[in-house]
Design a protein around this motif. Sequence first.
Motif, PDB file in Angstrom:
ATOM      1  N   UNK A  97       0.574  -1.082  -0.425  1.00  0.00           N
ATOM      2  CA  UNK A  97      -0.098   0.663   0.523  1.00  0.00           C
ATOM      3  C   UNK A  97       0.816   1.598   0.234  1.00  0.00           C
ATOM      4  N   UNK A  98       0.272   2.158  -0.457  1.00  0.00           N
ATOM      5  CA  UNK A  98       1.042   3.541  -0.619  1.00  0.00           C
ATOM      6  C   UNK A  98      -0.005   4.287   0.240  1.00  0.00           C
ATOM      7  N   UNK A  99       0.725   4.848   0.771  1.00  0.00           N
ATOM      8  CA  UNK A  99       0.248   6.325   1.593  1.00  0.00           C
ATOM      9  C   UNK A  99       0.395   7.025   1.378  1.00  0.00           C
ATOM     10  N   UNK A 100      -0.081   8.458   2.229  1.00  0.00           N
ATOM     11  CA  UNK A 100       0.414   9.478   2.282  1.00  0.00           C
ATOM     12  C   UNK A 100      -0.093  10.498   4.047  1.00  0.00           C
ATOM     13  N   UNK A 101       0.905  10.176   4.898  1.00  0.00           N
ATOM     14  CA  UNK A 101       0.110  11.269   6.142  1.00  0.00           C
ATOM     15  C   UNK A 101       0.494  12.552   5.980  1.00  0.00           C
ATOM     16  N   UNK A 102      -0.255  12.965   6.729  1.00  0.00           N
ATOM     17  CA  UNK A 102       0.121  15.069   6.567  1.00  0.00           C
ATOM     18  C   UNK A 102      -0.134  15.857   8.287  1.00  0.00           C
ATOM     19  N   UNK A 103       0.416  16.035   8.393  1.00  0.00           N
ATOM     20  CA  UNK A 103       0.156  16.876   9.713  1.00  0.00           C
ATOM     21  C   UNK A 103       0.537  17.957   9.861  1.00  0.00           C
ATOM     22  N   UNK A 104       0.079  18.637  11.091  1.00  0.00           N
ATOM     23  CA  UNK A 104       0.172  20.136  10.865  1.00  0.00           C
ATOM     24  C   UNK A 104      -0.224  21.067  12.025  1.00  0.00           C
ATOM     25  N   UNK A 105      -0.042  22.490  12.658  1.00  0.00           N
ATOM     26  CA  UNK A 105       1.180  22.505  13.585  1.00  0.00           C
ATOM     27  C   UNK A 105       0.921  24.058  13.719  1.00  0.00           C
ATOM     28  N   UNK A 106       0.410  24.837  14.085  1.00  0.00           N
ATOM     29  CA  UNK A 106       0.529  26.350  13.987  1.00  0.00           C
ATOM     30  C   UNK A 106       1.671  26.717  14.997  1.00  0.00           C
ATOM     31  N   UNK A 107       2.690  27.663  14.153  1.00  0.00           N
ATOM     32  CA  UNK A 107       3.662  27.774  15.080  1.00  0.00           C
ATOM     33  C   UNK A 107       3.845  29.591  15.774  1.00  0.00           C
ATOM     34  N   UNK A 108       3.336  29.769  16.886  1.00  0.00           N
ATOM     35  CA  UNK A 108       2.439  31.016  17.445  1.00  0.00           C
ATOM     36  C   UNK A 108       4.161  32.491  17.217  1.00  0.00           C
ATOM     37  N   UNK A 109       4.485  33.059  16.486  1.00  0.00           N
ATOM     38  CA  UNK A 109       5.921  34.008  16.342  1.00  0.00           C
ATOM     39  C   UNK A 109       6.057  34.964  16.657  1.00  0.00           C
ATOM     40  N   UNK A 110       6.560  35.650  16.968  1.00  0.00           N
ATOM     41  CA  UNK A 110       6.056  37.575  17.321  1.00  0.00           C
ATOM     42  C   UNK A 110       5.409  37.969  16.618  1.00  0.00           C
ATOM     43  N   UNK A 111       6.009  38.408  15.182  1.00  0.00           N
ATOM     44  CA  UNK A 111       4.984  39.221  14.184  1.00  0.00           C
ATOM     45  C   UNK A 111       3.807  38.910  13.654  1.00  0.00           C
ATOM     46  N   UNK A 112       3.657  37.279  13.447  1.00  0.00           N
ATOM     47  CA  UNK A 112       2.981  36.513  12.723  1.00  0.00           C
ATOM     48  C   UNK A 112       2.863  34.651  13.403  1.00  0.00           C
ATOM     49  N   UNK A 113       1.350  34.196  13.096  1.00  0.00           N
ATOM     50  CA  UNK A 113       1.379  32.836  13.671  1.00  0.00           C
ATOM     51  C   UNK A 113       2.094  31.619  11.969  1.00  0.00           C
ATOM     52  N   UNK A 114       2.766  31.120  12.027  1.00  0.00           N
ATOM     53  CA  UNK A 114       3.131  30.256  11.337  1.00  0.00           C
ATOM     54  C   UNK A 114       2.217  29.000  10.868  1.00  0.00           C
ATOM     55  N   UNK A 115       1.449  28.333   9.933  1.00  0.00           N
ATOM     56  CA  UNK A 115       1.118  27.331   9.686  1.00  0.00           C
ATOM     57  C   UNK A 115       2.531  26.249   8.848  1.00  0.00           C
TER      58      UNK A 115
END
Lengths: 233, 187
Positions: A97-115
């Motif tokens: 089987x071939x599959x894909x796994x996705x992980x997401x996280x929001x890093x809070x920064x001093x100026x803006x939050x990055x995905x």
Amino acid sequence: MDIKEEIKDTLKETIKENIGGQVKDSVVGTATSAFFGQLKVYLYIGLAILALLCVVFLQFKYNIFGWGESSLKIDKTALVVEQTKKIQEFTSAQFYEETAIKKERVDSGMVYNSNCELVVLVHGTVRAGFNLSKLGSNDIVVKGDTVYLKLPKPEIFDVIVNPSNYEIFIEDGKWGHEEVTEAVARAKKQIEEDAIKNNVLGTATKSGKAKLTELYKSFGFNTINIEVCGENK
Amino acid sequence: MKIFTGLLVLCASVGLFSCSKGNLTDEFNTKMQNASCAELGSVECRISKVIKADDNASWYKFGDRKILFECKGTIKAGVDLSEKDSYTDVIDEKTNAITLTLPAPKVLALNMDPEETKLVYEKVSATRFDFSSVERTDLLRQGEQSIKEDLGKTGILEEAEKNSTLFFTAMLSQLGFKQITINYKKG
């Protein structure tokens, strides 16, 4: 005649004063603009050096151009065999089987939050079959040219996802080794579940019976009767 | 003013690129396949290996980067009977003797469990970039390749041959054969 000369002198002085003032003004104006022009050039050079230093720093710290990533080589180390054991695993089916796994996280920064995003492509193999070490002495019976064989339940032996079987497809942000490992382990579990859903054990039973029948027939037996533990007749 | 505008455009583009997000559809999980095979695994080895890399300073690199992993895994070896003509046998019914020729033993599976691959040490100088996941995966792949290259030195194939001989001898004996000879094709 005197009056004429007087007028002449006065005119001469007036002209001299006017022209002299204009020349003086133009010299001062030129000097000022030259000074500001030079300052501008220095400013541009300074900005260019600053930008260059920024790029050099970003390259060294974050490798923005991706230089030298592929040139990293591992050192030679020994392969240690910790334990060796005898097995009798008859693998009769494999599931891919071939599959894909996705992980997401929001890093809070001093100026803006990055995905931050991580996508790992994983292709794994599940090996299933019969553990023949579970065969008892009564599980093989020979009567004339007929063999009666009672196999244990088929089982999954391995779910293989090696480093060569996964690929980091997208890596936005900084992802640690443990987070990548967790994603791969999740994919591995999913592949095992999908293998069971897709009847890998059924394929192992069918294929195993066919192969063992062929093997026993090649030994000169005409009828091969194979029964699998827990299988509906 | 021009510089300010330039900087503004640059910031906006960086912001745009960093905000772009992809969606992963469920339809991706469709590449599945069941296949039949016939492999008799006769030996299993538990192995471990240290994978390390030094990315030292050079004329264009300031500072070092070092990384060290500890990997554990299992290797299984045995004979592959999947091919129709992979084995042959000659039977003498008068003497109840059989000569079975099997394919040369081979490594059937190498399993490096990702959860047993531990990052033991990582050091990156302030002037160098951190190891990315792509780099770490590439190093682990090199480690896997190195394991495959060193398998011959472990003696696993000799052990697989010995155990396969024992297995088939016991099986054929149970089937009533009195003289049993097991040979292997040359790999």
